[in-house]
Every structure is written in C-alpha cells, then in structure tokens.
Write an enzyme that holds these catalytic residues in place. Structure first.
Site, PDB file in Angstrom:
ATOM      1  N   ASP A  60       0.780  -1.095  -0.551  1.00  0.00           N
ATOM      2  CA  ASP A  60       0.284   0.114  -0.148  1.00  0.00           C
ATOM      3  C   ASP A  60       0.895   1.199  -0.300  1.00  0.00           C
ATOM      4  O   ASP A  60       2.260   1.166   0.088  1.00  0.00           O
ATOM      5  CB  ASP A  60      -1.016  -0.256   1.434  1.00  0.00           C
ATOM      6  CG  ASP A  60      -0.378   0.177   2.505  1.00  0.00           C
ATOM      7  OD1 ASP A  60       0.842   0.331   2.676  1.00  0.00           O
ATOM      8  OD2 ASP A  60      -0.859   0.150   3.492  1.00  0.00           O
ATOM      9  N   CYS A  77       2.531  -3.714   4.410  1.00  0.00           N
ATOM     10  CA  CYS A  77       1.793  -2.803   4.599  1.00  0.00           C
ATOM     11  C   CYS A  77       2.365  -2.008   5.860  1.00  0.00           C
ATOM     12  O   CYS A  77       3.657  -2.284   5.935  1.00  0.00           O
ATOM     13  CB  CYS A  77       0.158  -2.980   4.302  1.00  0.00           C
ATOM     14  SG  CYS A  77      -0.468  -3.923   5.495  1.00  0.00           S
ATOM     15  N   HIS A 130       7.003 -25.807   8.685  1.00  0.00           N
ATOM     16  CA  HIS A 130       6.059 -26.108   9.064  1.00  0.00           C
ATOM     17  C   HIS A 130       4.384 -25.614   8.354  1.00  0.00           C
ATOM     18  O   HIS A 130       3.441 -27.109   8.009  1.00  0.00           O
ATOM     19  CB  HIS A 130       5.575 -26.188   9.896  1.00  0.00           C
ATOM     20  CG  HIS A 130       6.787 -26.313  10.961  1.00  0.00           C
ATOM     21  ND1 HIS A 130       6.907 -25.796  12.631  1.00  0.00           N
ATOM     22  CD2 HIS A 130       7.701 -26.855  10.531  1.00  0.00           C
ATOM     23  CE1 HIS A 130       7.568 -26.521  13.167  1.00  0.00           C
ATOM     24  NE2 HIS A 130       9.189 -27.071  11.954  1.00  0.00           N
ATOM     25  N   HIS A 147       3.256 -32.084   8.974  1.00  0.00           N
ATOM     26  CA  HIS A 147       3.187 -31.005   8.979  1.00  0.00           C
ATOM     27  C   HIS A 147       1.532 -30.666   7.612  1.00  0.00           C
ATOM     28  O   HIS A 147       0.323 -30.073   8.116  1.00  0.00           O
ATOM     29  CB  HIS A 147       3.871 -30.379   8.000  1.00  0.00           C
ATOM     30  CG  HIS A 147       4.667 -30.046   9.670  1.00  0.00           C
ATOM     31  ND1 HIS A 147       4.609 -28.793  10.359  1.00  0.00           N
ATOM     32  CD2 HIS A 147       6.239 -30.089   9.845  1.00  0.00           C
ATOM     33  CE1 HIS A 147       5.837 -29.354  11.254  1.00  0.00           C
ATOM     34  NE2 HIS A 147       6.742 -30.212  10.602  1.00  0.00           N
TER      35      HIS A 147
END
Length: 150
Positions: free
Chosen positions: A8, A65, A98, A133
């Site tokens: 942004d 941002c 993970h 995972h």
C-alpha cells in the site's frame, strides 16, 4: 524464482528496496503496486498477489503494508493462499517449513529494511518439511472447501 510483490501507500519505499534486493539475488519480481504515496486500500494489492499465485503467474509473494496484518488478511481470503505476517526471521522460516506459506508479509511501520531482508531470506531459503505438517495443510484445504460450499 518468480515473486509477486504488493504494497500500500505506506510501504512504497520498502517495497522498492525489497524488490531491488530480490532482483540482485537473481529473482524475477512482478510488481503489483502501488507506486504512489497517495492513500490507497491494501486489500487490492493483497488480492492481486494472491490471485497471481493461485493462477500460476508467480511462484510466491511478498506483501507489505503498515503492519503487514491487513494485507495478509486480504491475501488469505483467496483459496489456496497461506500468508503469514512476520516481524522476525525465525517465524518466517518456520512458516515455510511447517505451514508451506506461499506469501510472507511484514510491516513498513514495524520493521526496518535490514530486518525485512533477513525475513525474506529466511523465508525463501526454507523448504517445506511435509510429513506430519501435511496433515495440517490438508485440514486447512478442507476448511477452504467447506467455505466454497456455503
């Protein structure tokens, strides 16, 4: 690697520095903007990078941002995206190892440029471990599928 980057108005300067840093390392960077310091809305850029990933236009993404939170939340609304906001390298590395994150986000008002580079490096150099995972990644995908059906 082909990396999408979005930001942004708060993060234009940091985005430009990270973009140049990634290009120096040999990556192709696709800039989804903004390049203006005029106030804008981060969901536009979070969604653009996320869509580019799920459509196969880029391999992964970097979002910036003010805090990294809003833009990552926006990206995470796109099915197939696992965006993680990180303010230090350890979580960035583990998010890839993970959780197989495909977007890293951070805040231009939270961290400095050198720490941002360290976060990006740890994340890009990490490899998904799979194994135990994968069960959790599959559970996340199941949540996405349930949401599609509502």
């Amino acid at each position: 690697m082909k990396i999408g980057i979005g930001n942004d108005h708060v993060a234009v300067e940091m985005k430009n520095e990270i973009k140049a840093y990634l290009e120096e390392k040999g990556h192709e960077v696709v800039d989804f903007g903004t390049n203006s310091s005029e106030r804008c809305n981060y969901p536009v850029y979070g969604e653009a990078v996320a869509n580019a990933i799920v459509n196969g236009e880029v391999d992964c993404g970097v979002l910036i941002c003010g805090t990294g939170v809003g833009i990552s939340l926006s990206a995470n609304k796109v099915n197939g995206i696992r965006a993680c906001v990180c303010s230090e390298p350890y979580s960035a590395r583990l998010s890839k190892q993970h959780n197989n994150t495909n977007i890293i986000a951070f805040g231009a008002r939270v961290i400095g440029i050198e720490l941002a580079k360290m976060i990006v490096d740890e994340w890009l150099n990490a490899e998904y471990e799979g194994g135990r995972h994968q069960v959790r990644i599959d559970m996340i995908k199941d949540i996405e599928e349930k949401q599609k059906q509502k």
